[in-house]
Every structure is written in C-alpha cells, then in structure tokens.
Design a protein around this motif. Structure first.
Motif, PDB file in Angstrom:
ATOM      1  N   UNK A   1      -7.708  12.568  -8.855  1.00  0.00           N
ATOM      2  CA  UNK A   1      -6.591  12.736  -7.923  1.00  0.00           C
ATOM      3  C   UNK A   1      -7.049  12.501  -6.487  1.00  0.00           C
ATOM      4  N   UNK A   2      -7.948  13.359  -6.003  1.00  0.00           N
ATOM      5  CA  UNK A   2      -8.311  13.288  -4.587  1.00  0.00           C
ATOM      6  C   UNK A   2      -9.024  11.969  -4.253  1.00  0.00           C
ATOM      7  N   UNK A   3     -10.008  11.608  -5.059  1.00  0.00           N
ATOM      8  CA  UNK A   3     -10.723  10.365  -4.784  1.00  0.00           C
ATOM      9  C   UNK A   3      -9.808   9.157  -4.863  1.00  0.00           C
ATOM     10  N   UNK A   4      -8.912   9.143  -5.863  1.00  0.00           N
ATOM     11  CA  UNK A   4      -7.986   8.039  -5.999  1.00  0.00           C
ATOM     12  C   UNK A   4      -7.009   7.978  -4.825  1.00  0.00           C
ATOM     13  N   UNK A   5      -6.552   9.127  -4.363  1.00  0.00           N
ATOM     14  CA  UNK A   5      -5.636   9.158  -3.219  1.00  0.00           C
ATOM     15  C   UNK A   5      -6.297   8.613  -1.959  1.00  0.00           C
ATOM     16  N   UNK A   6      -7.539   8.979  -1.734  1.00  0.00           N
ATOM     17  CA  UNK A   6      -8.218   8.518  -0.521  1.00  0.00           C
ATOM     18  C   UNK A   6      -8.448   7.003  -0.569  1.00  0.00           C
TER      19      UNK A   6
ATOM     20  N   UNK B   1       3.367   3.322  -3.470  1.00  0.00           N
ATOM     21  CA  UNK B   1       2.899   4.616  -2.935  1.00  0.00           C
ATOM     22  C   UNK B   1       3.602   5.763  -3.639  1.00  0.00           C
ATOM     23  N   UNK B   2       4.910   5.614  -3.850  1.00  0.00           N
ATOM     24  CA  UNK B   2       5.659   6.668  -4.543  1.00  0.00           C
ATOM     25  C   UNK B   2       5.195   6.809  -5.984  1.00  0.00           C
ATOM     26  N   UNK B   3       4.956   5.672  -6.640  1.00  0.00           N
ATOM     27  CA  UNK B   3       4.467   5.717  -8.023  1.00  0.00           C
ATOM     28  C   UNK B   3       3.083   6.368  -8.077  1.00  0.00           C
ATOM     29  N   UNK B   4       2.240   6.015  -7.109  1.00  0.00           N
ATOM     30  CA  UNK B   4       0.898   6.606  -7.068  1.00  0.00           C
ATOM     31  C   UNK B   4       0.976   8.120  -6.882  1.00  0.00           C
ATOM     32  N   UNK B   5       1.895   8.580  -6.034  1.00  0.00           N
ATOM     33  CA  UNK B   5       2.078  10.023  -5.874  1.00  0.00           C
ATOM     34  C   UNK B   5       2.519  10.662  -7.183  1.00  0.00           C
ATOM     35  N   UNK B   6       3.410   9.982  -7.888  1.00  0.00           N
ATOM     36  CA  UNK B   6       3.864  10.518  -9.172  1.00  0.00           C
ATOM     37  C   UNK B   6       2.705  10.609 -10.163  1.00  0.00           C
ATOM     38  N   UNK B   7       1.881   9.554 -10.202  1.00  0.00           N
ATOM     39  CA  UNK B   7       0.732   9.582 -11.100  1.00  0.00           C
ATOM     40  C   UNK B   7      -0.256  10.684 -10.715  1.00  0.00           C
ATOM     41  N   UNK B   8      -0.446  10.891  -9.424  1.00  0.00           N
ATOM     42  CA  UNK B   8      -1.356  11.956  -8.974  1.00  0.00           C
ATOM     43  C   UNK B   8      -0.794  13.333  -9.299  1.00  0.00           C
ATOM     44  N   UNK B   9       0.534  13.479  -9.178  1.00  0.00           N
ATOM     45  CA  UNK B   9       1.134  14.759  -9.582  1.00  0.00           C
ATOM     46  C   UNK B   9       0.860  15.026 -11.064  1.00  0.00           C
TER      47      UNK B   9
ATOM     48  N   UNK C   1      -2.456  17.339 -15.510  1.00  0.00           N
ATOM     49  CA  UNK C   1      -3.266  17.030 -16.686  1.00  0.00           C
ATOM     50  C   UNK C   1      -4.671  17.601 -16.562  1.00  0.00           C
ATOM     51  N   UNK C   2      -5.202  17.629 -15.343  1.00  0.00           N
ATOM     52  CA  UNK C   2      -6.536  18.202 -15.150  1.00  0.00           C
ATOM     53  C   UNK C   2      -6.576  19.652 -15.586  1.00  0.00           C
TER      54      UNK C   2
END
Length: 541
Positions: free
Chosen positions: A91-96, A216-224, A229-230
């Motif tokens: 999540x965090x690494x992918x977001x950055x 960006x919105x899809x990426x936020x959804x995937x990170x949520x 899942x984590x």
C-alpha cells in the motif's frame, strides 16, 4: 470543459494531494502496528521464564499454559509485524511510487495544454495584427481616394498634381488589397487552429488528464482493498493463536498441579507416633519400694541423658533441621523420597552420557576400519588414544550407574519396608514400658534395666522444644562401628572403629541410625558404617 483548463489543473493537483494524504495515513497506521508488535514482544520477553537448563522446578499445568499463551502472543505480535510489512510494501510503497509517476504525467499534460494555448494565442495575435494593418491600409486608401477626387474636381489643380494623386490612390488601393489578402489568410489560419485547439488538441489533453485522474481513483480503490487484505490475510493465523490460548487455558489441570506439589515436597518420612503415657508417680513408688538395687544407677543415667538430650536439641533434622554440611554423593542427606528422585535423575543422566560414549566408540571403530582399508585416508593408530579414552569413560560411567542403582535399590527397599519397621518400633516401646511392675520396680534382668530404662519415646522433630524435660529414648539394641565416622555435620555422632553404641532408633529408610554413647551423647550415624544387633524382644515385636 474546453475553457476550464485552470479548474482542471486545480482538480488534478487536489487528487494528488489526497493521494499523498492517504499515503501518510497508511504510514502512521504502519507505525502503530510496528509499535504494537514491539510492545507485545517486550511484554512477552518480560514475563517469559528465565530458567537455566538445569532448572528442576516443577512444571505446573497453570505455568505451562501461561508460557504457551506467551508463545501464542509472541506469534500474534509477529502477525502484527506481517500486517505492517504488507501494508508498507503493498500500500504505502505503491502509493508513493504512483504519486511520483502521477506528478510527472500531470506535469507533462499540463505543459502540452499550455503550449497549445500559447500557439493559439500566437495565431490570434498574427491574425489581429494583419487585421489592424488591413484596417489601417483601408483608411489610407480612403484618404488617397478623397485627395484624388478633390484634386480631380479642382479646376485650378495642375495635371501633374492630379496624376500624382491618382498614382497614390492606386498604390494605397494595391496595399489595401494585399493586406486584405493577408488578413484573410491569417483569419482562416486562426480559425483553423482555433477549431483544432478546441476540438482536437484540448479534448485530447483533457482526455489524458481524465484517464490519469481515473487511474488515480482506481489506484486508491486498490490500495483501500490492499489495506483491508493485509489485515484479512493474517486473520486465520491470528485465529489459530487465539485458539492456542484457549487450548492452553483448557489444559490447566488442578489435580495434576496438586500431585506435582506432592511429588516435589514428599519426603518419605512417617509422621511422628503417639506420645507415651508419662507416669510421674514412679519416684513415689521407688521410694516406698523395699530396696531396689538398680534405682540409683538409673536415676543417675536419667539425669545424664536429660543433659545430653538437651544439648542435642536442634541437631536432629528428620523433620526440618537438616545438616548444614556439604551434600553427600549418595544424597543420604536428603529425605528418602527426594533421595530416590535425585538418584533416578542421576542414573538417567549417566545413561545418556553412556549412550553418547557408546555412539562415539562405534564411530571411532568404523573410522578405524575405514583407515585400515584405505591407509591414504588416515593412520588407524592415531585413533587408538581416543578409543582408549572412550572405553575408559564407558567403564567409569558403568561403575557410576551400578553404584547409583545400588543406592536406589537400597532406598526403594527401605521405603517399602519402613511402614512395617515403624509399626514394630511402636510395639517395642510398648513392650519396654511393660517391663515395669505395678509398684514402679523393674524386672530381674539387670542388663535390660540398664539398656532400656523406663523412658518416654521422643521424636526428633520440631516438637522437641516443647518437651525438653522428657526422658531419653530407650535402647532397642546395640551396634559396633565397622568404620570410623567424623560426625562433622550437625545432628551426627562421631565414632571410632570398634566402638560399641546403643541403638535408640532404627534406620527409617534415609540411611541413618540414631545411636547413644555410654555417657548419654546422642546423634545419627551412617547405617552402612555399623553392625547392628537388636534386642530379642524388639525383634520379636
């Protein structure tokens, strides 16, 4: 949205800021998980038992359950670390990384939009300049037209002036026509570029910005989803940890713990017997009686015995006051049951060491055979010293095992027969007291009167302090010292080889016999150091 370029610029910037804000939230959550896991591990480390390998404390089921719960809690802390690691990586690494790529892409699209707008503005300026120039030339042409018409209608004007005005009119008209053509061309070009700008270039740029924002919105959804899942991935393992805690709680057995306490503190000693009746009227009967020869002798002996018994108080350790000297090799300084456990533990350890030495001997023999068949691999004679040493160790261990097994058999035999001996000793005390006549005089056997005067039976335990004035124990036999004994430990009695002592209490399974000298001094001597002879009436009892 063709004219909302600035607003789209602000919106895309807000989207990136929101993405980074969520990334910051995930980072703080990761720190919380890491700190939580660290605190749990510190808690487990704080309450984990710190026992040495030789620790022999009983393992109560409640303690084992607590230690298992600590282990499960440590595994639970590990799962919290897994959650933090998964969030940090997924999540965090992918977001950055995505935020950095998003900023680069946004900057490129906005630059393209600005360039297109700048090009359109340039076309408009060129068109506007040509327009203004055409307008100016038209005005100049009109002025030339008016000047020519005025000179042409003036009768006083010369022909040359009229001809000059006509040429000027033709020049201005020609320049106006050229500027008109230029303006028309620039206008057509601007209209084309403007159409291209608003219907092709800008929509394409806006479409790219839209796709970028949707990604960006899809990426936020995937990170949520990855954030959840984590946590969900470790739920089965966490559930197993909690189930392990529940099983540990169910494994607590109060009856087994009670049995462990009994096994740990069981001494093997019998509880003290009944105190005999103390007849204080004997002195009166002896005074009234017609001449008893042995009375003065026994009175004197009773006084000396009281004195020695008083000195021996605090030295007798069967029920709590143990010798403070060094521990003996056969553990004879311990109570019978504890001695049996210690000997069994030592035998098990010696058997394990013997097995190791046996395995080592077999390995050396095999290696020696290999060296004999293949001399280039090594010298067989070089293994002989090690093989000899191993054989010596095996012989030593076998002797130790045999010696300890003999001690163990002695303890187990004495523990099994001690209840019978205890009953026999109680009957002997009653028989000794029965030798006294109703008038308080003794039997005709003078030897028995000296060895076993009418005394009360006293036990060497914590009740001694309450009966310091009691008579000493009666002699139930005698013994001869086979070996000398120093008697340095508290409660023991020193003796020389060949010395004759009175037996006042038999060996009760702990390897010690209680004896008394002729001067009344009492103490314990090793049973294996003496040759015991009991009185006939004691044996019969």
């Amino acid at each position: 949205l063709k004219d909302q370029f600035d607003n789209l610029d602000k919106h895309t910037q807000w989207g990136i800021d929101f993405l980074e804000k969520y990334a910051k939230f995930v980072k703080e959550r990761i720190e919380i998980e890491q700190n939580y896991a660290k605190q749990l591990r510190n808690l487990v480390k704080k309450y984990c038992p710190k026992r040495s390998p030789k620790d022999e404390e009983p393992r109560f089921t409640s303690c084992i359950a607590f230690f298992n719960i600590l282990n499960e809690l440590n595994d639970y802390a590990g799962q919290r670390e897994v959650v933090a690691e998964e969030m940090g990586h997924r999540v965090y690494g992918e977001l950055m990384r995505y935020s950095h790529d998003l900023k680069t892409e946004r900057k490129m699209h906005l630059q393209e939009g600005r360039k297109a707008q700048q090009y359109l503005d340039m076309c408009w300026k060129q068109m506007d300049n040509s327009k203004k120039k055409f307008e100016r030339e038209c005005r100049e042409a009109e002025k030339a037209q008016q000047s020519y018409e005025r000179l042409d209608n003036d009768t006083n004007a010369t022909k040359a002036d009229v001809e000059k005005a006509k040429q000027q009119l033709n020049l201005r008209t020609h320049m106006a026509d050229e500027n008109k053509n230029e303006y028309a061309a620039q206008l057509q070009n601007f209209n084309g570029e403007q159409h291209k700008h608003y219907y092709i270039v800008i929509p394409q740029i806006y479409k790219q910005l839209q796709e970028m924002d949707e990604r960006r919105t899809i990426k936020l959804s995937e990170c949520y989803k990855g954030f959840a899942d984590s946590e969900r991935k470790v739920i089965p393992i966490i559930s197993k940890c909690l189930e392990g805690m529940i099983l540990a709680a169910k494994s607590v057995d109060e009856h087994r713990d009670s049995q462990l306490v009994i096994d740990c503190f069981k001494s093997g000693f019998e509880p003290p017997g009944d105190f005999p009746f103390e007849d204080y009227s004997q002195n009166i009967y002896r005074t009234i009686s017609d001449g008893t020869i042995s009375t003065p002798k026994q009175e004197g002996m009773r006084i000396d015995s009281k004195t020695t018994v008083g000195k021996a108080k605090g030295k007798l350790w069967l029920f709590g006051k143990k010798p403070k000297g060094p521990a003996l090799e056969d553990f004879s300084h311990l109570p019978p049951e504890q001695r049996r456990k210690k000997l069994q533990q030592r035998i098990d350890e010696l058997n394990r060491e013997l097995q190791k030495e046996t395995d080592q001997k077999d390995a050396l023999i095999k290696m020696k055979d290999v060296y004999e068949k293949n001399p280039q691999m090594g010298d067989p004679s070089s293994l002989q010293p090690k093989l000899t040493e191993t054989m010596s160790n095996m012989d030593r261990l076998r002797m130790e095992i045999h010696k300890n097994e003999a001690w163990l058999s002695e303890v187990e035999g004495k523990v099994a027969a001690r209840s019978d001996r205890r009953h026999s000793s109680d009957i002997n005390h009653l028989v000794t007291q029965g030798r006294e006549s109703p008038e308080g005089s003794y039997t005709d056997d003078a030897n028995q009167e000296v060895r076993s005067p009418p005394q009360q039976h006293t036990h060497p335990n914590e009740f001694d302090d309450e009966f310091e004035d009691d008579d000493p124990l009666p002699a139930i036999g005698h013994c001869k010292a086979i070996y000398p004994f120093d008697g340095h430990n508290e409660g023991t009695l020193a003796m020389k080889e060949g010395e004759i002592l009175y037996i006042i209490e038999e060996d009760k399974g702990d390897g010690w016999t209680r004896a008394r000298r002729h001067n009344g001094e009492e103490g314990y001597v090793p049973t294996s150091y003496i040759d015991v002879t009991l009185e006939k009436n004691s044996k019969g009892a």
